[in-house]
Design a protein around this motif. Structure first.
Motif, short mmCIF file in Angstrom:
data_model
loop_
_atom_site.label_atom_id
_atom_site.label_comp_id
_atom_site.label_asym_id
_atom_site.label_seq_id
_atom_site.Cartn_x
_atom_site.Cartn_y
_atom_site.Cartn_z
N VAL A 151 0.84 -1.20 0.00
CA VAL A 151 0.00 0.00 0.00
C VAL A 151 0.87 1.25 0.00
O VAL A 151 0.63 2.20 -0.74
CB VAL A 151 -0.97 -0.01 1.20
CG1 VAL A 151 -1.64 1.34 1.39
CG2 VAL A 151 -2.02 -1.09 1.03
N ARG A 152 1.94 1.25 0.82
CA ARG A 152 2.85 2.40 0.88
C ARG A 152 3.52 2.63 -0.48
O ARG A 152 3.65 3.77 -0.92
CB ARG A 152 3.90 2.20 1.96
CG ARG A 152 4.85 3.37 2.08
CD ARG A 152 5.79 3.22 3.25
NE ARG A 152 5.14 3.33 4.52
CZ ARG A 152 4.95 4.49 5.16
NH1 ARG A 152 5.35 5.60 4.61
NH2 ARG A 152 4.36 4.51 6.31
N LEU A 153 3.94 1.57 -1.16
CA LEU A 153 4.56 1.72 -2.48
C LEU A 153 3.58 2.30 -3.49
O LEU A 153 3.93 3.19 -4.27
CB LEU A 153 5.09 0.38 -2.98
CG LEU A 153 6.35 -0.13 -2.34
CD1 LEU A 153 6.71 -1.50 -2.92
CD2 LEU A 153 7.49 0.83 -2.54
N ILE A 154 2.36 1.80 -3.50
CA ILE A 154 1.38 2.29 -4.47
C ILE A 154 1.03 3.75 -4.20
O ILE A 154 0.95 4.56 -5.13
CB ILE A 154 0.12 1.39 -4.46
CG1 ILE A 154 0.48 0.01 -5.03
CG2 ILE A 154 -1.03 2.02 -5.22
CD1 ILE A 154 -0.58 -1.03 -4.88
N VAL A 155 0.86 4.10 -2.94
CA VAL A 155 0.53 5.49 -2.60
C VAL A 155 1.72 6.40 -2.93
O VAL A 155 1.53 7.51 -3.43
CB VAL A 155 0.11 5.60 -1.11
CG1 VAL A 155 0.03 7.04 -0.67
CG2 VAL A 155 -1.22 4.89 -0.91
N SER A 164 7.37 21.34 -13.86
CA SER A 164 7.58 21.26 -15.31
C SER A 164 8.91 20.61 -15.65
O SER A 164 9.08 20.08 -16.73
CB SER A 164 7.50 22.66 -15.92
OG SER A 164 8.51 23.48 -15.38
N GLY A 165 9.88 20.62 -14.73
CA GLY A 165 11.18 20.03 -14.99
C GLY A 165 11.28 18.57 -14.61
O GLY A 165 12.36 17.98 -14.65
N PHE A 166 10.17 17.97 -14.22
CA PHE A 166 10.13 16.57 -13.79
C PHE A 166 9.01 15.86 -14.52
O PHE A 166 7.88 16.35 -14.57
CB PHE A 166 9.91 16.50 -12.28
CG PHE A 166 9.75 15.11 -11.72
CD1 PHE A 166 10.77 14.18 -11.84
CD2 PHE A 166 8.59 14.74 -11.07
CE1 PHE A 166 10.63 12.91 -11.31
CE2 PHE A 166 8.44 13.47 -10.54
CZ PHE A 166 9.47 12.56 -10.65
N SER A 167 9.32 14.72 -15.11
CA SER A 167 8.32 14.01 -15.89
C SER A 167 8.47 12.50 -15.68
O SER A 167 9.57 11.97 -15.74
CB SER A 167 8.48 14.34 -17.37
OG SER A 167 7.70 13.50 -18.16
N VAL A 168 7.34 11.85 -15.42
CA VAL A 168 7.29 10.39 -15.33
C VAL A 168 6.18 9.94 -16.26
O VAL A 168 5.02 10.26 -16.06
CB VAL A 168 7.02 9.91 -13.88
CG1 VAL A 168 6.94 8.40 -13.83
CG2 VAL A 168 8.07 10.43 -12.93
N LYS A 169 6.55 9.20 -17.29
CA LYS A 169 5.58 8.78 -18.30
C LYS A 169 5.03 7.40 -17.94
O LYS A 169 5.64 6.38 -18.24
CB LYS A 169 6.23 8.76 -19.67
CG LYS A 169 6.67 10.11 -20.15
CD LYS A 169 7.41 10.02 -21.47
CE LYS A 169 7.87 11.38 -21.91
NZ LYS A 169 9.09 11.82 -21.23
N GLY A 170 3.89 7.38 -17.28
CA GLY A 170 3.23 6.13 -16.93
C GLY A 170 3.30 5.83 -15.44
O GLY A 170 4.09 6.41 -14.69
N PHE A 171 2.44 4.90 -15.02
CA PHE A 171 2.39 4.53 -13.61
C PHE A 171 3.48 3.54 -13.25
O PHE A 171 4.02 3.58 -12.14
CB PHE A 171 1.02 3.95 -13.25
CG PHE A 171 0.85 3.70 -11.79
CD1 PHE A 171 0.64 4.75 -10.92
CD2 PHE A 171 0.93 2.42 -11.27
CE1 PHE A 171 0.49 4.54 -9.56
CE2 PHE A 171 0.77 2.19 -9.93
CZ PHE A 171 0.55 3.24 -9.07
N MET A 172 3.84 2.65 -14.16
CA MET A 172 4.86 1.64 -13.86
C MET A 172 6.22 2.26 -13.56
O MET A 172 6.87 1.84 -12.59
CB MET A 172 4.94 0.63 -15.02
CG MET A 172 5.54 -0.66 -14.62
SD MET A 172 4.51 -1.40 -13.35
CE MET A 172 5.45 -2.82 -12.99
N PRO A 173 6.70 3.24 -14.33
CA PRO A 173 7.95 3.90 -13.94
C PRO A 173 7.86 4.60 -12.58
O PRO A 173 8.83 4.62 -11.83
CB PRO A 173 8.19 4.91 -15.06
CG PRO A 173 7.46 4.37 -16.22
CD PRO A 173 6.26 3.67 -15.65
#
Length: 110
Positions: free
Chosen positions: A66-70, A83-92
């Protein structure tokens, strides 16, 4: 002092994971520090409100999961805030949360 060290370690983990994964981008170390700070603050406030009912539903048997998912959700929120930080998708974001948890555990061992 422990909180500051935790922020710096998490910022370093964010930078390392951004180098290793093409789906995570970060502009600079200063941005990584701000992102780590915001993720920490979100986890302490909003994350607690998400974790509590989820832990109750799972009878506190899956607290780490639960802690990891949250934390991954908080990373995605931080992605929207900077704007200087981007994560494309939930898995990354989940992989980054795992890396941050492992680094935090290793630091707390010493």
């Amino acid at each position: 002092m422990g909180f500051i060290l935790s922020i710096i370690i998490n910022a370093a983990v964010i930078l390392i994971m951004a180098k290793l994964m093409a789906s995570i981008t970060i502009k600079s170390f200063v941005t990584a520090i701000w992102v780590a700070l915001i993720i920490g603050l979100l986890n302490a406030t909003v994350g607690f409100l998400f974790r509590l009912p989820l832990n109750l539903v799972t009878l506190f048997l899956l607290t780490f999961v639960v802690r990891l998912i949250v934390t991954a959700v908080m990373i995605k929120i931080a992605d929207r805030l900077f704007s200087g930080f981007s994560v494309k998708g939930f898995m990354p974001a989940l992989i980054l949360a795992i890396a941050m948890a492992v680094a935090g555990t290793l630091i707390n061992m010493f």
